[in-house]
Design an enzyme around this catalytic site. Structure first.
Site, PDB file in Angstrom:
ATOM      1  N   VAL A 271      47.294  99.610 -49.625  1.00 17.22           N
ATOM      2  CA  VAL A 271      48.622  99.217 -49.162  1.00 17.22           C
ATOM      3  C   VAL A 271      48.538  98.091 -48.140  1.00 17.22           C
ATOM      4  CG1 VAL A 271      48.718 100.985 -47.342  1.00 17.22           C
ATOM      5  CG2 VAL A 271      50.837 100.074 -48.298  1.00 17.22           C
TER       6      VAL A 271
ATOM      7  N   ASP B 132      53.648 106.909 -49.991  1.00 13.04           N
ATOM      8  CA  ASP B 132      53.260 108.291 -49.731  1.00 13.04           C
ATOM      9  C   ASP B 132      51.752 108.409 -49.588  1.00 13.04           C
ATOM     10  OD1 ASP B 132      51.961 109.537 -52.471  1.00 13.04           O
ATOM     11  OD2 ASP B 132      53.392 107.939 -52.898  1.00 13.04           O
TER      12      ASP B 132
ATOM     13  N   GLY C  69      49.867 105.446 -55.487  1.00  7.79           N
ATOM     14  CA  GLY C  69      50.801 105.769 -54.419  1.00  7.79           C
ATOM     15  C   GLY C  69      50.658 104.772 -53.286  1.00  7.79           C
ATOM     16  N   GLU C  70      50.976 105.206 -52.076  1.00  5.66           N
ATOM     17  CA  GLU C  70      50.908 104.385 -50.856  1.00  5.66           C
ATOM     18  C   GLU C  70      51.973 103.295 -50.793  1.00  5.66           C
ATOM     19  OE1 GLU C  70      47.044 102.678 -50.239  1.00  5.66           O
ATOM     20  OE2 GLU C  70      45.978 104.558 -50.584  1.00  5.66           O
ATOM     21  N   GLY C  71      52.689 103.060 -51.880  1.00  4.59           N
ATOM     22  CA  GLY C  71      53.569 101.886 -51.981  1.00  4.59           C
ATOM     23  C   GLY C  71      52.917 100.766 -52.749  1.00  4.59           C
TER      24      GLY C  71
END
Length: 367
Positions: free
Chosen positions: A107, A182, A324-326
């Site tokens: 991210v 997330d 995830g993480e964006g």
């Protein structure tokens, strides 16, 4: 005066004002402007649609490139991770929070590539984290949802309100595009429960490999989701109670964040399956919120396409991502920026002294 949507968990209420609709006049102006740019109408395909989407959310034509895109990563541990549903131990959540703060995660790299900045919020990490990320922390790890509630009544309210507060903080600080991320070992298990419950899908069709689990872990995960879903169905008509029963503090905060962004007329790029699960609940809590969200990508997790279909969202990208993480949303951001610049910075036929389409072409049907 706005009409508030009120939902309750036991005797306590959560309320959101009515979600405003995007600006229809700006949308129409954007469509008309695309007809005048130095290109055949529709020749840039979905890039044109995305530019119009931005104009309607900004209430401005031509739209402005985003000046302060902001990623907020909501982190939390989940009790169900202790039952062998993940390939990684729960300690990794806290370690990854430290990695985010050090700038070493995907991210961080992708945010740097797009000019976005990253904020990390510890909602339920089962470890001590620095004050800069733990100001809104609700608890250490959420309950194991296959056998107990994820949160108490007070905790779910605190988590939803934390997400609302964080959205307000970021928007008031100048963020003009939000990306929700997330981080949490085991978080695809509660996400799958929420998706299964809200889309009416059988657990086996929602369960993915998450962090790369083997067949035995997949079977354990499926059993946990099946058991959790039995509990979730009892409160399906109350989205706040559903979060209390079947999510976690991180997902509940994501829900409040996504709903409040829509209330505040701020566009959001959605990421993967965990953020998508929160989006499903946010749409229940704040109907119409989905009008302010754009799906950055189609998650490789089985629940991802179910979320998009349920919310009627078309993803910008499909790169088989599932981190995830964006990360997926950030990967899509340069395309959204390009679409915005095309609509705002291309010359019109009149400005460039270029001949437009003939009258027959301009008024006739287009293939």
């Amino acid at each position: 005066m706005d009409t508030e949507v009120r939902l309750s968990t036991d005797q306590n209420e959560i309320s959101f004002p009515t979600v405003p609709t995007p600006d229809e006049q700006a949308r129409r102006q954007a469509v008309a402007r695309h007809e005048q740019l130095t290109k055949p109408a529709g020749s840039l395909g979905r890039l044109e649609e995305l530019g119009v989407w931005v104009a309607a959310r900004q209430g401005l034509c031509p739209p402005r490139p985003f000046a302060r895109p902001r990623v907020v990563v909501f982190a939390g541990d989940h009790g169900v991770a202790g039952h062998g549903v993940s390939a990684y131990p729960s300690e990794v959540t806290g370690q990854m929070v430290a990695n985010f703060l050090a700038g070493g995660a995907a991210v961080n790299v992708l945010a740097t590539n797009t000019g976005a900045t990253v904020r990390v919020v510890d909602m339920a990490v089962n470890a001590d984290t620095p004050p800069v990320v733990s100001a809104h922390k609700v608890r250490r790890a959420s309950g194991s949802i296959d056998r107990e509630d994820a949160l108490t009544d007070a905790e779910v309210r605190a988590a939803i309100n934390a997400g609302r507060t964080i959205a307000d903080e970021e928007i008031d600080s100048g963020a003009d595009l939000l990306i929700a991320g997330d981080m949490g070992i085991g978080n695809t298990t509660p996400a799958a429960v929420l998706i299964s419950a809200l889309t009416g899908t059988e657990p086996v069709a929602v369960v993915g490999r998450g962090t790369g689990i083997d067949d035995n872990a997949w079977m354990r995960k499926t059993a946990a989701i099946r058991d959790a879903l039995r509990r979730a169905r009892k409160v399906l008509d109350d989205p706040v109670a559903l979060l209390r029963t079947s999510s976690g503090a991180d997902i509940a905060a994501l829900t409040g964040f996504l709903a409040q962004a829509a209330v505040r007329r701020t566009p959001v790029l959605l990421d993967g399956v965990v953020v998508g699960a929160a989006a499903l609940v946010a749409e229940e809590i704040a109907p119409g919120a989905r009008q302010w969200w754009l799906a950055g990508h189609r998650s490789a997790e089985p629940g991802g396409p179910l979320v998009l279909e349920h919310l009627d969202l078309t993803p910008v990208l499909d790169l088989q991502m599932r981190l995830g993480e964006g990360s997926g949303a950030l990967t899509a951001l340069p395309i959204l920026t390009a679409a915005t610049r095309v609509l705002g910075e291309m010359a019109t036929f009149a400005e460039a002294g270029v001949g437009g389409p003939t009258e027959a072409e301009a008024t006739g049907p287009r293939s």
